[in-house]
Design a protein around this motif. Sequence first.
Motif, PDB file in Angstrom:
ATOM      1  N   ARG A   3      49.145  54.743  35.084  1.00  0.00           N
ATOM      2  CA  ARG A   3      47.989  54.007  35.276  1.00  0.00           C
ATOM      3  C   ARG A   3      49.487  53.252  36.908  1.00  0.00           C
ATOM      4  O   ARG A   3      51.072  53.719  36.511  1.00  0.00           O
ATOM      5  CB  ARG A   3      48.713  52.419  34.513  1.00  0.00           C
ATOM      6  N   ALA A   6      48.171  47.525  40.074  1.00  0.00           N
ATOM      7  CA  ALA A   6      46.986  46.461  39.447  1.00  0.00           C
ATOM      8  C   ALA A   6      46.172  46.650  40.987  1.00  0.00           C
ATOM      9  O   ALA A   6      44.939  46.557  40.845  1.00  0.00           O
ATOM     10  CB  ALA A   6      46.706  45.050  38.704  1.00  0.00           C
ATOM     11  N   ARG A   9      44.875  49.474  41.847  1.00  0.00           N
ATOM     12  CA  ARG A   9      43.110  50.039  41.381  1.00  0.00           C
ATOM     13  C   ARG A   9      42.571  48.599  41.910  1.00  0.00           C
ATOM     14  O   ARG A   9      41.163  49.700  41.851  1.00  0.00           O
ATOM     15  CB  ARG A   9      43.578  49.832  39.538  1.00  0.00           C
ATOM     16  N   ARG A  10      42.619  47.741  41.690  1.00  0.00           N
ATOM     17  CA  ARG A  10      41.097  46.617  42.505  1.00  0.00           C
ATOM     18  C   ARG A  10      41.181  46.416  42.840  1.00  0.00           C
ATOM     19  O   ARG A  10      39.849  45.921  43.953  1.00  0.00           O
ATOM     20  CB  ARG A  10      40.835  45.924  40.981  1.00  0.00           C
ATOM     21  N   HIS A  66      39.534  52.941  36.545  1.00  0.00           N
ATOM     22  CA  HIS A  66      39.024  51.714  36.128  1.00  0.00           C
ATOM     23  C   HIS A  66      37.587  52.216  35.674  1.00  0.00           C
ATOM     24  O   HIS A  66      37.158  53.267  36.022  1.00  0.00           O
ATOM     25  CB  HIS A  66      39.094  50.937  36.999  1.00  0.00           C
ATOM     26  N   THR A 223      43.098  43.397  34.416  1.00  0.00           N
ATOM     27  CA  THR A 223      43.655  44.067  33.479  1.00  0.00           C
ATOM     28  C   THR A 223      43.349  43.673  31.279  1.00  0.00           C
ATOM     29  O   THR A 223      42.881  41.944  32.002  1.00  0.00           O
ATOM     30  CB  THR A 223      44.429  44.834  33.367  1.00  0.00           C
ATOM     31  N   GLU A 225      45.117  43.262  29.844  1.00  0.00           N
ATOM     32  CA  GLU A 225      46.838  43.025  29.249  1.00  0.00           C
ATOM     33  C   GLU A 225      46.618  41.564  30.301  1.00  0.00           C
ATOM     34  O   GLU A 225      47.249  40.153  29.254  1.00  0.00           O
ATOM     35  CB  GLU A 225      47.547  44.015  29.262  1.00  0.00           C
ATOM     36  N   ASP A 250      36.642  44.254  32.383  1.00  0.00           N
ATOM     37  CA  ASP A 250      37.634  44.654  31.605  1.00  0.00           C
ATOM     38  C   ASP A 250      38.328  43.768  31.480  1.00  0.00           C
ATOM     39  O   ASP A 250      38.475  43.278  30.688  1.00  0.00           O
ATOM     40  CB  ASP A 250      38.017  45.036  32.694  1.00  0.00           C
ATOM     41  N   GLN A 251      38.916  42.373  32.225  1.00  0.00           N
ATOM     42  CA  GLN A 251      39.661  41.280  31.933  1.00  0.00           C
ATOM     43  C   GLN A 251      39.464  40.200  30.802  1.00  0.00           C
ATOM     44  O   GLN A 251      39.825  40.157  30.216  1.00  0.00           O
ATOM     45  CB  GLN A 251      40.832  41.267  33.239  1.00  0.00           C
TER      46      GLN A 251
END
Length: 349
Positions: A3, A6, A9-10, A66, A223, A225, A250-251
């Motif tokens: 991973r 974040a 990733r986004r 993602h 995310t 989580e 997703d979140q």
Amino acid sequence: MARTPATSRRSLLFGTAAVSAGALLTACTSNEPTNREGAADKAAPVADDKPGKPVTIGFAGPQADHGWLNAINDNAKSRAKKYSDVTLEITEGSNDTAQQIGQIQTLINKKVDVLVILPADGKALTQVGLQAMRAGIPVVNLDRVFASQQAYRCWIGGDNYGMGLNAGHYIGEQLKGTKNAKVVELAGLDNLELTQQRTKGFNDALKNYPNIKKVARQAADFTVESGQAKMAQLLQAQSSFDALWNHDDDQGVGALRAIDQAGRDDFLMVGGAGAKSAMDAIKAGNSVLKATVLYPPTMAASAIDLARALGQGKGVGGLAEFEIPSSLTLYSAVVTKDNVDQYLPTGFI
């Protein structure tokens, strides 16, 4: 797969309707004759599905870690396969700026005809976009925009402000008859411009509904989580409210878990982006999630259409101009139970 943070990733996700994108695809590739007047009636060539001049398209995006990013890659690949005259050169993708620049430079050295680039960091990759354009390779800048318009020939992407605006108007209409209505917001990463744009659109929409007050806002980081953790905090702090807007589906998976664990069903929820899981929940109608505002990954398919048209020196069907537009902002449609079947095929996993 390891991973990545974040923020990596986004960071590229700055916000949309799949059907609007689909309409663009049709416009770019239509075989239907267009009714044009004047000189354009005779002169403007339009891209269509018939094989034409061979075009090699280089596609470079960030690491697909993602659901939305995986869908971006899938849309690009499947669209390219539709055309017998298109060869797609696709990179592995990376969230490391230097590595992505190197991948794009490799495509430039291969002398591809057109580049489609979704940069992990638009500002940081501006120079390589300029390098491609100076080498005579037109660039279709996908979603996250470069810092200079000279670094791309065409930009296509979603509308983050529009996401917030349409989410706010949907919630406003649902709560029109509710006195002293309260709403909360589960945002994305606050250091991203896209998050700020989504929040601004949402706030601006709510100004049209004097009966509604936003009583809380919590930032997550796109995310599952983080969505679960931050939603749990919101629920604990707010004993009652009427609506929730969550920036990212997703979140939202995590947010729904927190809501279920708290046994709360006293409000309606609107999501963002258009994940298949969200659309399935909307269709089932057995949760607080009643709608999602789209940010369609089908924009990657449209980018391939535009790149092909550029490589073949053609324009867009339905428009009188000789050239494709310099920018295309997709619409952020609201998906509800009434129209979910129409959009479900575009939902990403």
